[in-house]
Design a protein around this motif. Structure first.
Motif, short mmCIF file in Angstrom:
data_model
loop_
_atom_site.label_atom_id
_atom_site.label_comp_id
_atom_site.label_asym_id
_atom_site.label_seq_id
_atom_site.Cartn_x
_atom_site.Cartn_y
_atom_site.Cartn_z
N ILE A 176 0.97 -1.29 -0.03
CA ILE A 176 0.10 0.00 0.05
C ILE A 176 0.72 1.37 -0.10
CG2 ILE A 176 -1.71 1.12 1.35
CD1 ILE A 176 -2.96 -1.20 2.21
N SER A 177 1.77 1.29 0.75
CA SER A 177 2.89 2.20 0.84
C SER A 177 3.42 2.65 -0.39
CB SER A 177 3.76 2.46 2.16
OG SER A 177 4.80 1.41 2.01
N ALA A 178 4.09 1.53 -0.98
CA ALA A 178 4.68 1.81 -2.58
C ALA A 178 3.66 2.27 -3.28
CB ALA A 178 5.19 0.30 -2.77
N CYS A 179 2.44 1.67 -3.43
CA CYS A 179 1.40 2.36 -4.20
C CYS A 179 1.23 3.81 -4.05
CB CYS A 179 0.11 1.71 -3.94
SG CYS A 179 -1.36 2.64 -4.26
N LEU A 180 1.10 4.22 -2.74
CA LEU A 180 1.18 5.79 -2.54
C LEU A 180 2.28 6.47 -2.87
CD1 LEU A 180 -0.55 5.32 0.93
CD2 LEU A 180 -2.02 5.99 -1.26
N ILE A 181 3.63 6.14 -2.66
CA ILE A 181 4.80 6.49 -2.87
C ILE A 181 5.16 6.74 -4.36
CG2 ILE A 181 7.40 6.84 -2.71
CD1 ILE A 181 6.87 5.45 0.23
N ASP A 182 4.74 5.55 -5.13
CA ASP A 182 5.38 5.67 -6.63
C ASP A 182 4.17 5.98 -7.48
OD1 ASP A 182 7.94 4.65 -5.71
OD2 ASP A 182 7.33 2.61 -5.83
N GLY A 183 3.10 5.70 -6.99
CA GLY A 183 2.01 6.09 -7.95
C GLY A 183 1.24 7.62 -7.91
N LYS A 184 1.63 8.03 -6.66
CA LYS A 184 0.80 9.58 -6.50
C LYS A 184 1.64 10.58 -7.09
CE LYS A 184 -1.81 12.42 -3.57
NZ LYS A 184 -2.32 12.31 -2.04
N LYS A 185 1.73 10.94 -8.26
CA LYS A 185 2.60 11.83 -9.13
C LYS A 185 1.81 12.98 -9.36
CE LYS A 185 5.31 8.43 -11.34
NZ LYS A 185 5.87 7.77 -12.51
N HIS A 186 0.39 12.87 -9.60
CA HIS A 186 -0.36 14.04 -9.68
C HIS A 186 -1.55 14.18 -8.75
CE1 HIS A 186 1.75 15.35 -13.26
NE2 HIS A 186 1.82 13.87 -13.34
N ASN A 187 -2.14 14.96 -8.19
CA ASN A 187 -3.17 14.92 -7.46
C ASN A 187 -4.48 14.40 -7.85
OD1 ASN A 187 -1.82 16.37 -5.21
ND2 ASN A 187 -2.03 18.20 -6.16
N ASP A 188 -4.62 14.67 -9.44
CA ASP A 188 -6.03 14.25 -9.82
C ASP A 188 -6.12 12.76 -9.89
OD1 ASP A 188 -5.12 15.12 -13.32
OD2 ASP A 188 -4.10 13.97 -11.68
N ILE A 189 -5.20 11.83 -9.74
CA ILE A 189 -5.32 10.43 -9.68
C ILE A 189 -5.34 9.61 -8.44
CG2 ILE A 189 -3.87 10.46 -11.97
CD1 ILE A 189 -1.78 9.14 -10.39
N PHE A 190 -5.88 10.48 -7.44
CA PHE A 190 -5.92 10.06 -6.00
C PHE A 190 -6.95 8.64 -5.97
CE2 PHE A 190 -5.50 9.24 -1.81
CZ PHE A 190 -6.82 8.92 -1.22
N GLU A 191 -7.89 9.05 -6.86
CA GLU A 191 -9.03 8.12 -6.92
C GLU A 191 -8.51 6.68 -7.40
OE1 GLU A 191 -12.01 7.94 -5.56
OE2 GLU A 191 -11.59 9.99 -4.53
N SER A 192 -7.59 6.74 -8.47
CA SER A 192 -7.06 5.14 -8.78
C SER A 192 -6.14 4.85 -7.79
CB SER A 192 -6.39 5.61 -10.24
OG SER A 192 -5.28 6.42 -9.94
N LEU A 193 -5.51 5.62 -6.91
CA LEU A 193 -4.72 5.25 -5.83
C LEU A 193 -5.47 4.50 -4.70
CD1 LEU A 193 -1.96 8.08 -5.39
CD2 LEU A 193 -1.51 5.64 -6.54
N ALA A 194 -6.63 4.86 -4.31
CA ALA A 194 -7.58 4.40 -3.42
C ALA A 194 -7.86 2.94 -3.99
CB ALA A 194 -8.73 5.49 -3.34
N ASP A 195 -8.19 2.97 -5.29
CA ASP A 195 -8.80 1.79 -5.86
C ASP A 195 -7.45 0.66 -5.77
OD1 ASP A 195 -10.78 0.40 -7.50
OD2 ASP A 195 -9.30 0.25 -8.86
N ARG A 196 -6.27 1.00 -5.97
CA ARG A 196 -5.27 0.16 -5.86
C ARG A 196 -4.92 -0.49 -4.51
NH1 ARG A 196 -0.06 3.13 -8.74
NH2 ARG A 196 0.93 1.26 -7.80
#
Length: 580
Positions: A501-521
């Motif tokens: 989960i932390s790797a998903c949040l660190i490496d995937g959150k490059k732009h604010n507008d994709i938070f929903e996809s990170l939550a889904d991951r």
């Protein structure tokens, strides 16, 4: 066709700075390299607003003479090389003479420097490539470089930057790299109101630096050396991770990126760690100047090797000899199950015949299977069954290889990956509960401690409100996270789930507008850890309940990660193969 023109110097400088200064972390990298090349024994880094508003790097190195300050910010002016032949022998981190000039073109830059205490130093101030101020200035020995308003004149570049949190992570990462490469230098870092590396000391060795920065203990050490090249490795297999984020390579004290060397390390650990797991690894290489070329890219993150295969083989041999298959495999925590997709090749025995076998928590309890088959997950209304699949005709036949369920219908045989099927069912259950706001959580009598890196802890802490909605309550300390509650039905390893989960949040959150996809991951990761795995005991009534649940799912034939849930062999195909 338009006429060919020679570009003005201002335009040339603006174009070239794009290769050197990609984001705030590039500025920090270049300034830290200059500080190290000056012989500094202490370097202090500060950043505000992800480095866009303010960056400061202060060192106690040799300093810059007052009359050389204008040269320091001129393009292609450097003290590290004098002729072409010097490039092949360069040992300094920087040598191209582009960094400060590039920063000047896209920011406001001030340099305060002196070559000795008690000797008048100087200050130079340039903004957007133009000199604003240049005068003598009293300051201690060493250099302080301040950068403000980064990309103030490059709005397009600024629009394509990543999120502030991601850029802060990049700054932390780059300072970590140089602090690891030079344990003899004291580093400090302050990002906004948070301090890092307060306990570093010039007497540290590599092990001490790793312990102070990441908290990893009990390093395995291996080395090899000859007159031309050498290699020292510090590995921490007991702290294995789900990504390579904690693997670093240094060549002649220069941090580099090289996927081939990391692949060599992965191959060397084969059979020793679970598949898909990577130990924190710190590789320190030395090489004579004649067999490497650092003049590959302005960022100097890549090195060309005269014989890359030799270095690849060296990394592989050193680690393979250390972790050969005749040694006991490392599997802390939950025992592995023969046939589990996360287990290493069967050539290495994982456990004895009398070893206990773990059983993942079943999604369905015995008293509720029939109801689940009729109502679907959590009382959802039945949806239209998937076209081409006649779910009511499925008849359970048996289990194969510890991870497949076999079903029969009048016209086909269906082989189901029950882990993928359970992932799909659990994923849709969790999504429904999030929507209704009544996700169940199981509180732990004794909180489980999970040791994580500071960046992982920060990523989880910043998203703690969302994690609580998933049933995951955490308490945070400096080096650890304490799990206080888990989603109901969770059956995996807490450490593995939190790392993913932390790797998903660190490496995937490059732009604010994709938070929903990170939550889904994050939901997909939790669904995976709630699902039975290969080797778990699935009984007949539980296998039949899978069908009842799947036919209510919106996408029953694929798991949330996109893998197929089922493989179908039509009777007509079997007739053809068997010549019936």
């Amino acid at each position: 066709m338009p006429r060919i023109n020679v570009l003005p110097e201002e335009v040339r400088n603006y174009i070239s700075c794009g290769e050197v200064i990609e984001s705030p972390y590039s500025v920090v990298k270049e300034l830290v390299e200059n500080a190290l090349d000056s012989g500094a024994s202490r370097i202090d880094v500060k950043a505000l607003d992800a480095g866009l508003s303010f960056i400061s790097v202060t060192d106690n190195g040799s300093g810059i003479a007052y009359d050389e300050l204008p040269l320091a910010v001129a393009p292609f002016a450097t003290s590290k090389i004098k002729c072409k032949n010097d490039i092949s022998q360069v040992r300094s981190l920087g040598f191209r003479g582009e960094a400060l000039a590039s920063v000047c073109n896209v920011a406001a830059l001030k340099i305060f420097s002196s070559v000795a205490d008690g000797v008048a130093g100087g200050m130079i101030y340039r903004e957007g490539g133009r000199e604003i101020d240049y005068r003598k200035f009293a300051c201690p020995k060493g250099t302080t470089v301040e950068v403000r308003k980064l990309f103030f004149n490059a709005p397009v570049r600024k629009r394509f930057l990543k999120s502030p949190k991601y850029m802060n992570g990049e700054i932390l990462r780059i300072v970590q790299e140089y602090a690891l490469s030079r344990p003899d230098v004291v580093f400090s870092l302050r990002i906004d109101d948070k301090n890092y590396f307060n306990d570093l000391d010039a007497s540290d060795d590599e092990r001490a630096r790793v312990l102070k920065i990441f908290g990893f203990e009990n390093a395995d050490y291996a080395e090899i050396a000859n007159p031309v090249m050498g290699l020292r490795c510090f590995a921490y297999p007991l702290e294995y991770k789900s990504s390579r984020r904690w693997q670093f390579i240094f060549v002649n004290k220069r941090p580099i990126t090289n996927s081939a060397f990391l692949k060599a390390a992965e191959n060397a650990f084969e059979g020793y760690l679970p598949r898909g797991k990577h130990p924190p690894l710190f590789i320190y290489m030395t090489a004579s100047s004649g067999i490497i070329d650092v003049n590959v890219h302005p960022a100097k993150r890549e090195i060309r090797f005269q014989s890359p295969r030799t270095f690849y083989q060296m990394v592989y041999d050193v680690l393979r000899n250390k972790y050969s298959k005749n040694k006991m495999a490392v599997y802390p925590g939950k025992p592995e199950i023969p046939g589990d997709s996360a287990a290493p090749p069967p050539a290495l025995p994982l456990q004895g015949a009398d070893a206990p076998k773990t059983t993942g928590a079943m999604i369905y309890t015995q008293g509720h299977c029939a109801a689940a088959a009729h109502t679907g997950a959590e009382g959802r209304k039945p949806e239209a069954p998937d076209a081409g699949i006649r779910w009511d005709n499925f008849r359970y036949v048996g289990k194969s290889h510890g991870k497949f369920l076999i079903f029969s219908t009048p016209d086909a045989i269906h082989i189901m990956d029950f882990h993928a099927a359970a992932e799909r069912i659990n994923y849709e259950k969790i999504q429904l509960k999030i929507t209704s706001g009544n996700i169940a959580a199981q509180k732990l009598l004794v909180p489980v401690e999970v040791k994580l890196d500071a960046s992982e802890i920060d990523a989880l802490k910043e998203n703690s409100a969302f994690l609580v909605k998933l049933g995951l309550a955490l308490k945070y300390s400096i080096r650890s996270v304490f799990v206080q509650s888990l989603p109901a039905g969770f059956s995996g390893l807490e450490k593995d789930m939190l790392e993913k989960i932390s790797a998903c949040l660190i490496d995937g959150k490059k732009h604010n507008d994709i938070f929903e996809s990170l939550a889904d991951r994050a939901v997909k990761i939790i669904a995976c850890h709630m699902s039975p795995r290969a080797g778990d005991d699935i009984r007949a009534h539980e296998a039949e309940a899978f069908i009842g649940e799947l036919k209510k799912c919106s996408e029953p034939l694929r798991c949330p990660h996109g893998r197929p849930v089922m493989f179908t062999i039509p009777v007509s195909k079997m007739d053809l193969v068997l010549r019936r």
